[in-house]
Design a protein around this motif. Structure first.
Motif, PDB file in Angstrom:
ATOM      1  N   THR A 481       2.984   1.874 -11.033  1.00 40.84           N
ATOM      2  CA  THR A 481       3.042   2.043  -9.540  1.00 40.84           C
ATOM      3  C   THR A 481       3.507   0.604  -9.157  1.00 40.84           C
ATOM      4  O   THR A 481       2.714  -0.500  -9.705  1.00 40.84           O
ATOM      5  CB  THR A 481       1.896   2.683  -8.694  1.00 40.84           C
ATOM      6  OG1 THR A 481       1.872   4.031  -9.220  1.00 40.84           O
ATOM      7  CG2 THR A 481       2.498   2.504  -7.400  1.00 40.84           C
ATOM      8  N   SER A 482       4.259   0.451  -8.394  1.00 42.76           N
ATOM      9  CA  SER A 482       4.751  -0.989  -7.818  1.00 42.76           C
ATOM     10  C   SER A 482       5.083  -1.044  -6.246  1.00 42.76           C
ATOM     11  O   SER A 482       5.395  -0.108  -5.672  1.00 42.76           O
ATOM     12  CB  SER A 482       6.168  -1.570  -8.523  1.00 42.76           C
ATOM     13  OG  SER A 482       5.982  -1.502  -9.618  1.00 42.76           O
ATOM     14  N   PHE A 483       4.301  -2.237  -5.640  1.00 41.24           N
ATOM     15  CA  PHE A 483       4.592  -2.134  -4.381  1.00 41.24           C
ATOM     16  C   PHE A 483       5.713  -3.508  -4.119  1.00 41.24           C
ATOM     17  O   PHE A 483       5.561  -4.449  -4.968  1.00 41.24           O
ATOM     18  CB  PHE A 483       3.379  -2.737  -3.566  1.00 41.24           C
ATOM     19  CG  PHE A 483       2.345  -1.630  -3.520  1.00 41.24           C
ATOM     20  CD1 PHE A 483       2.243  -0.633  -2.167  1.00 41.24           C
ATOM     21  CD2 PHE A 483       1.265  -1.484  -4.432  1.00 41.24           C
ATOM     22  CE1 PHE A 483       1.425   0.205  -2.257  1.00 41.24           C
ATOM     23  CE2 PHE A 483       0.519  -0.635  -4.385  1.00 41.24           C
ATOM     24  CZ  PHE A 483       0.338   0.437  -3.191  1.00 41.24           C
ATOM     25  N   TYR A 484       6.675  -3.328  -3.143  1.00 36.32           N
ATOM     26  CA  TYR A 484       7.598  -4.413  -3.222  1.00 36.32           C
ATOM     27  C   TYR A 484       7.765  -4.951  -1.779  1.00 36.32           C
ATOM     28  O   TYR A 484       7.580  -4.077  -0.692  1.00 36.32           O
ATOM     29  CB  TYR A 484       8.976  -3.716  -3.145  1.00 36.32           C
ATOM     30  CG  TYR A 484       9.085  -3.058  -4.771  1.00 36.32           C
ATOM     31  CD1 TYR A 484       9.186  -4.033  -5.962  1.00 36.32           C
ATOM     32  CD2 TYR A 484       9.095  -1.796  -4.932  1.00 36.32           C
ATOM     33  CE1 TYR A 484       9.555  -3.432  -7.110  1.00 36.32           C
ATOM     34  CE2 TYR A 484       9.279  -1.204  -6.290  1.00 36.32           C
ATOM     35  CZ  TYR A 484       9.250  -2.008  -7.453  1.00 36.32           C
ATOM     36  OH  TYR A 484       9.462  -1.356  -8.563  1.00 36.32           O
ATOM     37  N   VAL A 485       7.595  -6.142  -1.596  1.00 29.14           N
ATOM     38  CA  VAL A 485       7.452  -6.802   0.062  1.00 29.14           C
ATOM     39  C   VAL A 485       8.492  -7.750  -0.161  1.00 29.14           C
ATOM     40  O   VAL A 485       9.028  -8.796  -0.962  1.00 29.14           O
ATOM     41  CB  VAL A 485       5.964  -7.768   0.132  1.00 29.14           C
ATOM     42  CG1 VAL A 485       6.061  -8.011   1.508  1.00 29.14           C
ATOM     43  CG2 VAL A 485       4.856  -6.788   0.017  1.00 29.14           C
ATOM     44  N   TYR A 486       9.452  -7.432   1.081  1.00 24.64           N
ATOM     45  CA  TYR A 486      10.502  -8.439   1.121  1.00 24.64           C
ATOM     46  C   TYR A 486      10.310  -9.039   2.414  1.00 24.64           C
ATOM     47  O   TYR A 486       9.879  -8.566   3.621  1.00 24.64           O
ATOM     48  CB  TYR A 486      12.073  -7.429   1.524  1.00 24.64           C
ATOM     49  CG  TYR A 486      12.240  -7.037   0.231  1.00 24.64           C
ATOM     50  CD1 TYR A 486      13.443  -7.207  -0.395  1.00 24.64           C
ATOM     51  CD2 TYR A 486      11.793  -5.630   0.015  1.00 24.64           C
ATOM     52  CE1 TYR A 486      13.898  -6.791  -1.684  1.00 24.64           C
ATOM     53  CE2 TYR A 486      12.115  -5.037  -1.251  1.00 24.64           C
ATOM     54  CZ  TYR A 486      13.291  -5.401  -1.901  1.00 24.64           C
ATOM     55  OH  TYR A 486      13.661  -4.970  -3.158  1.00 24.64           O
ATOM     56  N   LEU A 487      10.391 -10.399   2.368  1.00 25.53           N
ATOM     57  CA  LEU A 487      10.183 -11.191   3.631  1.00 25.53           C
ATOM     58  C   LEU A 487      11.322 -12.354   3.963  1.00 25.53           C
ATOM     59  O   LEU A 487      11.730 -12.933   3.011  1.00 25.53           O
ATOM     60  CB  LEU A 487       9.080 -12.123   3.375  1.00 25.53           C
ATOM     61  CG  LEU A 487       7.650 -11.452   3.494  1.00 25.53           C
ATOM     62  CD1 LEU A 487       6.691 -12.214   2.664  1.00 25.53           C
ATOM     63  CD2 LEU A 487       7.283 -10.802   4.614  1.00 25.53           C
TER      64      LEU A 487
END
Length: 633
Positions: A481-487
């Motif tokens: 499982t992966s979490f992706y954060v775009y800033l």
């Protein structure tokens, strides 16, 4: 009469051929070629393309008329009328397979030839018309932006357009003639069970059927959320001869709807969190203020000093917790500045994993772009996500944190604008999340079986969105499982000037404190008394106006008015300041609150205030704010 129609005669008997030519010319047809050979007939058809061919079955050479007609029809699509003395069943069956435009038995009459030619020409005209209509309809269906599928009355596929091919993963050549169930297998989205094929139902009852938001399985068994319209196709007699199915991909639409529902839930919960955070900050103002007064005004033995220090640490942590609530409620202020993500991620990972045996890896490039963010809030995002990843997947054995620069040139599947972003991936290896849970991970009311606390990811979602970014998750069986954060990234960084140390101000000035919370009024008064200020109190705006007016008329004015933004039963600071301005245009007022969501805090001067201070404030903050206002004189 037939007009100038060009006809080729293929006849092995010269006298018969000549007689046919004479008859045709009398009927005003043009006989441009006569031949007695099947092979030559094929060559002449290719070269001159006559409108129609009269073909004898028995010809000179190895090829008879039926063989020649078969080739001419397949290659040049020219109508052929058989004109022959052969009428046996075998010959008739052979001739029928070539789909001739007519079959005349010798001896013939001129009227029979004329009728056969006119019927053949009419048939060809209608076939060409139907072919053009079919091409037009096919082109139209292929151009429609929705997926279109047609079947016959046996539910066998007769057509699918390119959009349907792209959506389903099938090619039309693979499906033509196959049963619709091979392509159209729908599944109920709620219980994931295969439903009765609605195409069969429409073929049975003849009624149009519309199905919203059900799951369509592609050739690769990938689920797609679709809406379908299935209509019966009827002939002139009203008989059902097939169906036409229009399919729309609702995957993106459903994502938007889920985001909207999530936003509505967050808005509802944020209202509660904001109110709690506001009241919490009022109490913390009292607690922190009293602790600091004890530290500054009393002589404490060592044990008491330690106790007070621990109490202050706990109060500061409670202040951070209140700030999280307000961040979640989107009511906290944003103190943005360029943030070094490489350092922040290292610090957060080390903090979360210091007591864990789980292996982890960091991939943080040296040229990682910076982001303009509230460092405290953004740190909370990564702390919450990494902590959540560890708590939900503690048995997976490995966690990776990967950061990279990424430029989105076009609007893709992500609900963020094109531009430069820093993408942070937080991945665990080996454990997957069911799809129904994956869609709810950022829901504040969701709790997983292996991790009962669910609000951390909702807080992270709220903070990231407030920074103009996006956070999402993906899970694959046996991959993890992966979490992706775009800033949003910044490439130019301004160097901030260091602030001069704050000096404590002491001076004999008067301050009017307006707050509807008695404990807050008392501690704020004690804190200002500590620095030599004289204070008076008001519970609400009306009382503040009365006190201020009275003291002004008595030639004993206040140097500063400290007012709470929101008062439960009465006027708050926003409503009070215009009336104070009517009494004294030079009034110096400071607005205060437990949360800074009102536009007044970003444009306080526009509303007539000289300064702003947020709760919970301490001795240094309160003294500096009041001192700065007085120093403007």
């Amino acid at each position: 009469m037939g007009g100038k129609i060009k006809i080729m005669v293929v006849e092995d008997t010269y006298i018969v051929a000549k007689d046919i030519q004479d008859s045709l010319q009398e009927l005003n047809y043009v006989v441009d070629h006569i031949t007695d050979s099947g092979t030559e007939a094929i060559n002449l058809a290719e070269k001159y393309n006559p409108d129609i061919i009269l073909m004898d079955i028995k010809l000179k050479g190895a090829m008879d008329g039926i063989e020649a007609a078969t080739i001419i029809k397949d290659q040049y699509n020219i109508p052929v009328i058989y004109l022959t003395a052969y009428a046996d069943e075998y010959t008739l069956q052979r001739a029928k397979r070539t789909e001739p435009s007519g079959y005349i038995i010798k001896p013939y009459k001129r009227e029979e030839i004329h009728s056969a030619i006119e019927m053949a020409l009419y048939k060809r005209k209608m076939e060409n018309y139907l072919k053009q209509r079919e091409e037009f309809l096919s082109t139209t269906l292929k151009s429609i932006s929705d997926a279109v599928i047609t079947t016959d009355k046996s539910a066998r596929i007769t057509f699918i357009n390119p959009i349907a091919e792209e959506l389903s993963g099938w090619n039309q050549e693979d499906l033509l003639g196959n049963h619709i169930s091979q392509l159209y297998r729908s599944t109920d989205e709620k219980n994931n069970k295969i439903t009765e094929n609605p195409v069969l139902l429409v073929l049975s009852n003849g009624e149009k059927k519309t199905i919203d938001d059900h799951v369509f399985m592609t050739k690769q068994n990938k689920p797609i959320v679709i809406s379908s319209d299935i209509s019966p196709i009827k002939n002139n007699k009203g008989e059902i001869i097939g169906t036409v199915i229009t399919v729309r991909d609702n995957t993106e639409k459903q994502k938007i709807q889920k985001e909207l529902i999530k936003a509505q839930k967050l808005a509802s919960l944020s209202h509660i969190a904001g109110n709690i955070g506001h009241e919490f900050n009022n109490l913390l103002t009292v607690i922190i203020g009293n602790i600091e007064l004890i530290k500054h005004t009393g002589t404490l033995d060592k044990t008491c000093a330690i106790d007070i220090e621990e109490a202050e640490i706990a109060a500061r942590k409670a202040k951070d917790l209140a700030k999280q609530l307000l961040n979640f409620a989107r009511k906290g202020d944003m103190e943005k500045h360029p943030v070094d993500l490489e350092k922040m991620l290292k610090d957060v990972v080390n903090s979360v994993m210091q007591t864990s045996v789980t292996r982890y890896e960091l991939s943080l490039p040296a040229d990682l772009w910076r982001v303009n963010a509230d460092e405290s809030q953004l740190s909370q995002v990564f702390f919450n996500v990494i902590k959540k990843t560890f708590s939900m997947f503690r048995e997976s054995g490995k966690i990776a944190v990967i950061a990279q620069n990424e430029e989105l040139k076009v609007q893709g599947n992500l609900p963020i604008d094109p531009g430069k972003y820093v993408k942070i991936t937080i991945k665990e290896y080996g454990t997957s999340i069911p799809k129904e849970q994956l869609d709810q991970l950022f829901d504040p009311f969701f709790t997983a079986e292996n991790d009962p606390s669910g609000i951390e990811l909702a807080i992270a979602y709220s903070i990231v969105k407030k920074h103009g970014g996006y956070i999402t998750a993906d899970s694959r069986f046996e991959e993890g499982t992966s979490f992706y954060v775009y800033l949003p990234a910044i490439t130019e960084v301004k160097i901030e000037q260091k602030k001069a140390p704050v000096k404590m101000y002491k001076g004999k000035r008067r301050v009017l404190i307006m707050d509807d919370q008695e404990l807050v009024r008392i501690i704020a008064g004690k804190m200002l008394n500590h620095f030599g200020f004289d204070v008076e109190f008001a519970r609400h705006g009306k009382e503040a106006i009365e006190v201020y007016s009275r003291e002004l008329n008595a030639n004993n004015p206040f140097s500063v008015v400290l007012m709470d933004l929101t008062v439960e039963y009465g006027m708050g600071a926003k409503e009070t300041i215009p009336k104070l301005k009517e009494i004294d245009s030079d009034v110096k007022a400071i607005v205060s609150s437990g949360y800074l969501n009102d536009p007044i805090f970003f444009n306080y001067a526009t509303y007539g205030f000289k300064g702003v201070i947020k709760k919970p404030y301490d001795l240094v903050e309160l003294n500096k704010t009041v001192r700065d206002i007085i120093n403007e004189e």
